[in-house]
Design a protein around this motif. Sequence first.
Motif, PDB file in Angstrom:
ATOM      1  N   TYR A  68      -4.680 -84.049  -7.595  1.00  0.00           N
ATOM      2  CA  TYR A  68      -6.083 -84.105  -8.025  1.00  0.00           C
ATOM      3  C   TYR A  68      -6.232 -84.810  -9.380  1.00  0.00           C
ATOM      4  N   PHE A  69      -5.468 -84.378 -10.380  1.00  0.00           N
ATOM      5  CA  PHE A  69      -5.618 -84.979 -11.708  1.00  0.00           C
ATOM      6  C   PHE A  69      -5.116 -86.418 -11.744  1.00  0.00           C
ATOM      7  N   LEU A  70      -4.123 -86.743 -10.934  1.00  0.00           N
ATOM      8  CA  LEU A  70      -3.693 -88.135 -10.810  1.00  0.00           C
ATOM      9  C   LEU A  70      -4.844 -88.972 -10.247  1.00  0.00           C
ATOM     10  N   GLY A  71      -5.490 -88.449  -9.219  1.00  0.00           N
ATOM     11  CA  GLY A  71      -6.629 -89.155  -8.626  1.00  0.00           C
ATOM     12  C   GLY A  71      -7.767 -89.350  -9.611  1.00  0.00           C
ATOM     13  N   GLU A  72      -8.102 -88.299 -10.341  1.00  0.00           N
ATOM     14  CA  GLU A  72      -9.186 -88.399 -11.319  1.00  0.00           C
ATOM     15  C   GLU A  72      -8.837 -89.375 -12.441  1.00  0.00           C
ATOM     16  N   ALA A  73      -7.604 -89.330 -12.926  1.00  0.00           N
ATOM     17  CA  ALA A  73      -7.197 -90.260 -13.986  1.00  0.00           C
ATOM     18  C   ALA A  73      -7.263 -91.700 -13.479  1.00  0.00           C
ATOM     19  N   CYS A  74      -6.766 -91.935 -12.277  1.00  0.00           N
ATOM     20  CA  CYS A  74      -6.809 -93.295 -11.711  1.00  0.00           C
ATOM     21  C   CYS A  74      -8.248 -93.747 -11.495  1.00  0.00           C
ATOM     22  N   ARG A  75      -9.108 -92.832 -11.044  1.00  0.00           N
ATOM     23  CA  ARG A  75     -10.531 -93.181 -10.853  1.00  0.00           C
ATOM     24  C   ARG A  75     -11.143 -93.602 -12.178  1.00  0.00           C
ATOM     25  N   ARG A  76     -10.885 -92.853 -13.226  1.00  0.00           N
ATOM     26  CA  ARG A  76     -11.454 -93.176 -14.540  1.00  0.00           C
ATOM     27  C   ARG A  76     -10.898 -94.475 -15.097  1.00  0.00           C
ATOM     28  N   LEU A  77      -9.696 -94.839 -14.665  1.00  0.00           N
ATOM     29  CA  LEU A  77      -9.097 -96.110 -15.095  1.00  0.00           C
ATOM     30  C   LEU A  77      -9.529 -97.272 -14.195  1.00  0.00           C
ATOM     31  N   ARG A  84      -7.971 -93.061  -4.602  1.00  0.00           N
ATOM     32  CA  ARG A  84      -8.293 -92.595  -3.241  1.00  0.00           C
ATOM     33  C   ARG A  84      -7.074 -91.934  -2.595  1.00  0.00           C
ATOM     34  N   ARG A  85      -5.904 -92.540  -2.726  1.00  0.00           N
ATOM     35  CA  ARG A  85      -4.691 -91.951  -2.129  1.00  0.00           C
ATOM     36  C   ARG A  85      -4.438 -90.544  -2.669  1.00  0.00           C
ATOM     37  N   ALA A  86      -4.507 -90.404  -3.979  1.00  0.00           N
ATOM     38  CA  ALA A  86      -4.214 -89.105  -4.597  1.00  0.00           C
ATOM     39  C   ALA A  86      -5.289 -88.069  -4.256  1.00  0.00           C
ATOM     40  N   LEU A  87      -6.545 -88.470  -4.309  1.00  0.00           N
ATOM     41  CA  LEU A  87      -7.621 -87.515  -4.019  1.00  0.00           C
ATOM     42  C   LEU A  87      -7.640 -87.108  -2.553  1.00  0.00           C
ATOM     43  N   GLU A  88      -7.350 -88.059  -1.669  1.00  0.00           N
ATOM     44  CA  GLU A  88      -7.258 -87.697  -0.243  1.00  0.00           C
ATOM     45  C   GLU A  88      -6.070 -86.782   0.000  1.00  0.00           C
ATOM     46  N   ALA A  89      -4.971 -87.006  -0.713  1.00  0.00           N
ATOM     47  CA  ALA A  89      -3.810 -86.111  -0.598  1.00  0.00           C
ATOM     48  C   ALA A  89      -4.196 -84.707  -1.057  1.00  0.00           C
TER      49      ALA A  89
END
Length: 167
Positions: A68-77, A84-89
């Motif tokens: 989740y936090f990987l996805g959010e950090a990547c989204r903000r970047l 999408r990959r991290a948040l879907e995971a």
Amino acid sequence: TLGVCFAKQEDFAAAEEHLRRALTLDANQNFARIALGRALFAQNRLEECVEQLRIAVEVEPSALDAQYFLGEACRRLGRWDAARRALEAASDIAPGFVDAEMALAALAYDEGHFQEAAARYGRILQRDPSSSAAILGRGRSLAQMGRDAEAAQMFDGLLRRAPQHVE
């Protein structure tokens, strides 16, 4: 654990110090790595956060917080595909995890996929009709699609329940 305690108190510098020390003592402490990633995220040190959480996800793909936090950090970047990959995971690990669903909706909005964003926010509202963030997100998405009357209805309903809601 001391690092986590400091993070809960929002003393992220102290949290980081203890979490890095734990990882120096034992680099296999994925719990500490994930907590470090979250502490870096809280400090808006997104590049470092991504670095730590990528390692955590490689070690433990089923780590919900890491995904989740990987996805959010990547989204903000602005790294849409990685986000999408991290948040879907995260969503696959914990179906119905509202934070991941909200982040996926925000990601769709950020990418300019307003119909997908509106649909995602709509599904969240089916489960929790009082979610101000989902109402606001769906309203914004509808407005971006030129569906101003529907958007105005969403915003008006939100303001009736929360008249001080600035956005």
